[in-house]
Motif scaffolding. Sequence first.
Motif, PDB file in Angstrom:
ATOM      1  N   THR A 137       2.786 -13.102   6.645  1.00  0.00           N
ATOM      2  CA  THR A 137       3.062 -14.131   5.811  1.00  0.00           C
ATOM      3  C   THR A 137       4.115 -14.986   6.760  1.00  0.00           C
ATOM      4  OG1 THR A 137       3.004 -12.717   3.993  1.00  0.00           O
ATOM      5  CG2 THR A 137       4.400 -14.519   3.462  1.00  0.00           C
ATOM      6  N   VAL A 138       5.207 -14.492   7.349  1.00  0.00           N
ATOM      7  CA  VAL A 138       6.127 -15.336   7.890  1.00  0.00           C
ATOM      8  C   VAL A 138       5.516 -15.958   9.022  1.00  0.00           C
ATOM      9  CG1 VAL A 138       8.418 -15.423   9.005  1.00  0.00           C
ATOM     10  CG2 VAL A 138       8.026 -14.106   6.998  1.00  0.00           C
ATOM     11  N   LYS A 139       4.738 -15.504   9.839  1.00  0.00           N
ATOM     12  CA  LYS A 139       4.247 -15.999  11.014  1.00  0.00           C
ATOM     13  C   LYS A 139       3.285 -17.171  10.518  1.00  0.00           C
ATOM     14  CE  LYS A 139       2.268 -14.659  15.538  1.00  0.00           C
ATOM     15  NZ  LYS A 139       2.057 -13.451  16.345  1.00  0.00           N
ATOM     16  N   ASN A 140       2.702 -17.064   9.347  1.00  0.00           N
ATOM     17  CA  ASN A 140       1.972 -18.294   8.892  1.00  0.00           C
ATOM     18  C   ASN A 140       2.630 -19.257   8.143  1.00  0.00           C
ATOM     19  OD1 ASN A 140      -0.686 -17.462  10.133  1.00  0.00           O
ATOM     20  ND2 ASN A 140      -0.543 -15.390   8.648  1.00  0.00           N
ATOM     21  N   TRP A 141       3.820 -19.398   8.142  1.00  0.00           N
ATOM     22  CA  TRP A 141       4.692 -20.296   7.535  1.00  0.00           C
ATOM     23  C   TRP A 141       4.315 -21.758   7.467  1.00  0.00           C
ATOM     24  CZ3 TRP A 141       6.862 -24.548   9.880  1.00  0.00           C
ATOM     25  CH2 TRP A 141       6.883 -24.608  11.444  1.00  0.00           C
ATOM     26  N   SER A 142       3.610 -22.216   8.464  1.00  0.00           N
ATOM     27  CA  SER A 142       3.139 -23.664   8.451  1.00  0.00           C
ATOM     28  C   SER A 142       1.802 -23.684   7.530  1.00  0.00           C
ATOM     29  CB  SER A 142       2.809 -23.941   9.911  1.00  0.00           C
ATOM     30  OG  SER A 142       1.714 -23.251  10.346  1.00  0.00           O
ATOM     31  N   ASP A 143       1.387 -22.659   7.077  1.00  0.00           N
ATOM     32  CA  ASP A 143       0.105 -22.721   6.035  1.00  0.00           C
ATOM     33  C   ASP A 143       0.588 -22.884   4.656  1.00  0.00           C
ATOM     34  OD1 ASP A 143      -1.536 -22.121   8.153  1.00  0.00           O
ATOM     35  OD2 ASP A 143      -1.662 -20.115   7.558  1.00  0.00           O
ATOM     36  N   TYR A 144       1.683 -22.992   4.325  1.00  0.00           N
ATOM     37  CA  TYR A 144       2.152 -23.111   3.023  1.00  0.00           C
ATOM     38  C   TYR A 144       2.721 -24.515   2.828  1.00  0.00           C
ATOM     39  CZ  TYR A 144       2.040 -18.122   2.750  1.00  0.00           C
ATOM     40  OH  TYR A 144       1.445 -16.828   2.903  1.00  0.00           O
ATOM     41  N   PRO A 145       2.870 -25.125   1.629  1.00  0.00           N
ATOM     42  CA  PRO A 145       3.335 -26.305   1.302  1.00  0.00           C
ATOM     43  C   PRO A 145       4.841 -26.563   2.096  1.00  0.00           C
ATOM     44  CG  PRO A 145       2.660 -25.045  -0.481  1.00  0.00           C
ATOM     45  CD  PRO A 145       2.597 -24.166   0.329  1.00  0.00           C
ATOM     46  N   ARG A 146       5.275 -27.668   2.445  1.00  0.00           N
ATOM     47  CA  ARG A 146       6.567 -28.019   2.866  1.00  0.00           C
ATOM     48  C   ARG A 146       7.510 -27.559   2.090  1.00  0.00           C
ATOM     49  NH1 ARG A 146      10.521 -31.363   4.682  1.00  0.00           N
ATOM     50  NH2 ARG A 146      10.405 -31.611   6.975  1.00  0.00           N
ATOM     51  N   SER A 147       7.480 -27.485   0.934  1.00  0.00           N
ATOM     52  CA  SER A 147       8.336 -27.086  -0.368  1.00  0.00           C
ATOM     53  C   SER A 147       8.898 -25.598  -0.192  1.00  0.00           C
ATOM     54  CB  SER A 147       7.922 -27.562  -1.488  1.00  0.00           C
ATOM     55  OG  SER A 147       6.814 -26.839  -2.097  1.00  0.00           O
ATOM     56  N   ILE A 148       7.940 -24.811   0.603  1.00  0.00           N
ATOM     57  CA  ILE A 148       8.242 -23.255   0.585  1.00  0.00           C
ATOM     58  C   ILE A 148       8.267 -22.855   2.056  1.00  0.00           C
ATOM     59  CG2 ILE A 148       7.035 -21.154  -0.012  1.00  0.00           C
ATOM     60  CD1 ILE A 148       5.516 -22.677  -2.201  1.00  0.00           C
TER      61      ILE A 148
END
Length: 195
Positions: A146-157
């Motif tokens: 989850t943390v490694k894929n941080w850029s896959d989430y919206p900029r607000s998260i």
Amino acid sequence: MSQAELNLLIEQVKQCELCKPELAHGVKPVVQLHSTAKILIAGQAPGLAVHQSGVPFDDASGERLREWLGIDKAVFYDPKQVAILPMGFCYPGKGKSGDLPPLKQCAKTWRALLLAELDQIQLTIVIGKYAQDYHLDTAKQSLTETVKNWSDYPRSIMPLPHPSPRNNIWLAKNPWFAQQLLPELKCRVNDALKD
């Protein structure tokens, strides 16, 4: 809801004793909320030091978290800027390899009500697996994924590991966290506080 009404809801939270029979150290809900907050820190549950002081992240984890965010205590503890809403509001007690998981009753009873009143949030920082499962629907992923894929989430998260010193080995094994994620996190925090 006005801030006065939110304050009444916060007082209800602070008087909550739903989990009292399950809490060996007693009931002491710890939250920091204001309707104008721009950043939400969605954490796990208070540790023993926080239980004793009543101040969120009043421990080594908090020192590291403020460093990661690039903000000082004055900003961090200003509820008009930063809301702190853990998954469990009281210290759950000690387990074999750290603190016990947050009790589920807090989230079931209070979380949706409180989140609905935080309508100025620009950035939600989701700390640890329990908070990530709630906010990001990541139950089938590991925390590292989850943390490694941080850029896959919206900029607000922004998902983070727990800033506990117990995670020093994780941080050493994942140098990309400090190299790539932390600079972006500081940028997003700065942007959220400017809005």
